[in-house]
Design an enzyme around this catalytic site. Structure first.
Site, PDB file in Angstrom:
ATOM      1  N   LYS A   5     -12.296  -0.908   7.832  1.00 22.66           N
ATOM      2  CA  LYS A   5     -11.546  -1.992   8.606  1.00 22.66           C
ATOM      3  C   LYS A   5     -11.824  -1.997  10.002  1.00 22.66           C
ATOM      4  CE  LYS A   5      -7.956  -2.070   4.970  1.00 22.66           C
ATOM      5  NZ  LYS A   5      -8.079  -3.312   4.536  1.00 22.66           N
TER       6      LYS A   5
ATOM      7  N   TRP B  11       0.866  -1.069  -0.069  1.00 15.65           N
ATOM      8  CA  TRP B  11       0.096   0.106  -0.123  1.00 15.65           C
ATOM      9  C   TRP B  11       0.658   1.206  -0.131  1.00 15.65           C
ATOM     10  CZ3 TRP B  11      -4.368  -0.727  -1.911  1.00 15.65           C
ATOM     11  CH2 TRP B  11      -5.092  -1.872  -1.615  1.00 15.65           C
TER      12      TRP B  11
ATOM     13  N   ASP C  44      -1.320   7.131   5.773  1.00 15.69           N
ATOM     14  CA  ASP C  44      -2.324   6.307   5.614  1.00 15.69           C
ATOM     15  C   ASP C  44      -2.342   5.344   6.674  1.00 15.69           C
ATOM     16  OD1 ASP C  44      -4.194   4.253   4.837  1.00 15.69           O
ATOM     17  OD2 ASP C  44      -3.101   3.528   2.952  1.00 15.69           O
TER      18      ASP C  44
END
Length: 346
Positions: free
Chosen positions: A184, A103, A160
């Site tokens: 999440k 990511w 992030d």
């Protein structure tokens, strides 16, 4: 009695049972209005009351004050991969990206489409001439985490935090901007929480299409366009649950869940951990078995026992156990019991 189901999906992820029940009511009769939350105008007093309480809840949970602006934007974290550089990466400048996994790489790739970036894999080596530095605090696929005690750069720090936000103690005021997809630890898919320090926000570009401009969203108080009311309501219900449970209790339980699971993985050579011990994630635990056939058998038998969504990401394979805030400790205990049962028969 039916087999209990434990959802170990990396996202969309498990919700607390009480949140699911609240959302059922919210979809039929929100706040005794006789209408669903997805039917209420985002310019109504009822919706504004929800937003006011949600913002207060988030500030309490994150420990941030009025010197930070909270935005709830559509598109999830992947949208922020582009929106962050689009707003701050001006021509002739560079942004500094720490890339330590899938990511982080995705975020860097999107920023590179918009402007110039410098890339690094080692903590502590920052480009002090960059307009901002970007990190990914938890790599969901590999199951690796950034140490919380790293020394931040002297330039604005952005992050992030999609897969570990509010999962453990953290100083959120260390970051000038951070964002997280809510599917999440915070709710359902389709929404990104973005928190920006006001002085840093004032440096954002103004000559952008309004839908992609942080300043325009801040000016419109989060309702520049019709918001994702259901996802926002889910986030609101999750913040209520977190405050009721207390963050400290959640963190203690999360630590205990992870320690139990890693202890089982380290106990037997059948389980082959993918993350180095000093980088292990508290929310995403990854490992492999000696053969592909054994992995497939393990996953199939686990699913039959109600231990669901354990298959690793397609980029890495293996097994991935996502143990976010809403995963009950009993789910981890059941998984460990099954792992020991499976090992005895392997």
């Amino acid at each position: 009695m039916s087999t209990p189901i434990y959802n170990f999906s990396a996202g969309p992820a498990v919700l607390p049972a009480c949140v699911r029940e609240s959302l059922k009511a919210d979809l039929t009769n929100y706040a005794n209005t006789g209408r669903s939350i997805i039917e209420i105008s985002h310019r109504s007093a009822t919706y504004q009351a929800l937003m006011d309480e949600l913002n207060a809840n988030l500030r309490t949970l994150l420990g941030v004050g009025q010197d930070r602006t909270i935005l709830l934007l559509q598109g999830g974290a992947s949208g922020q991969f582009a929106m962050l550089p689009y707003n701050f990466l001006r021509e002739g400048a560079a942004a500094d990206y720490l890339v330590r996994g899938y990511w982080g790489e995705k975020a860097a790739q999107q920023a590179a489409r918009i402007g110039r970036i410098t890339r690094r894999e080692t903590l502590g080596q920052w480009n002090d001439q960059a307009v901002y530095a970007h990190v990914t605090t938890n790599e969901t696929i590999a199951g690796t985490a950034l140490p919380e005690d790293f020394t931040p750069p002297t330039i604005p720090l952005c992050a992030d935090m999609s897969s570990d936000i509010l999962a453990a103690p953290r100083d959120y005021n260390k970051y000038h901007l951070f964002y997280a997809g809510t599917q999440k630890n915070l709710g359902v898919a389709g929404l990104a929480l973005v928190v920006i320090e006001n002085e840093f926000l004032s440096q954002a570009r103004r000559n952008l299409p309004a839908a992609f401009c942080y300043l325009e969203h801040a000016k419109a108080n989060g309702i520049y366009h019709t918001p994702n009311a259901f996802a926002i309501c889910a986030l609101y219900r999750v913040t209520q649950w977190l405050l009721q449970e207390t963050p400290e209790k959640i963190w203690e339980t999360n630590k205990r869940k992870a320690e139990k699971l890693y202890a089982e993985i380290d106990r037997s050579p059948l389980w082959r951990p993918l993350a180095p011990k000093n980088e292990r994630s508290i929310t995403n635990v990854t490992f492999r078995l000696p053969t592909e056939d054994l992995e497939q058998r393990f996953l199939a038998e686990a699913e039959a026992r109600g231990l669901c969504a354990l298959k690793g990401h397609r980029a890495l394979g293996g097994v991935r156990v996502s143990i976010y805030n809403a995963m009950p400790e009993k789910g981890v205990d059941n998984l460990i019991e099954f792992m020991q049962y499976f090992e005895a028969r392997a």
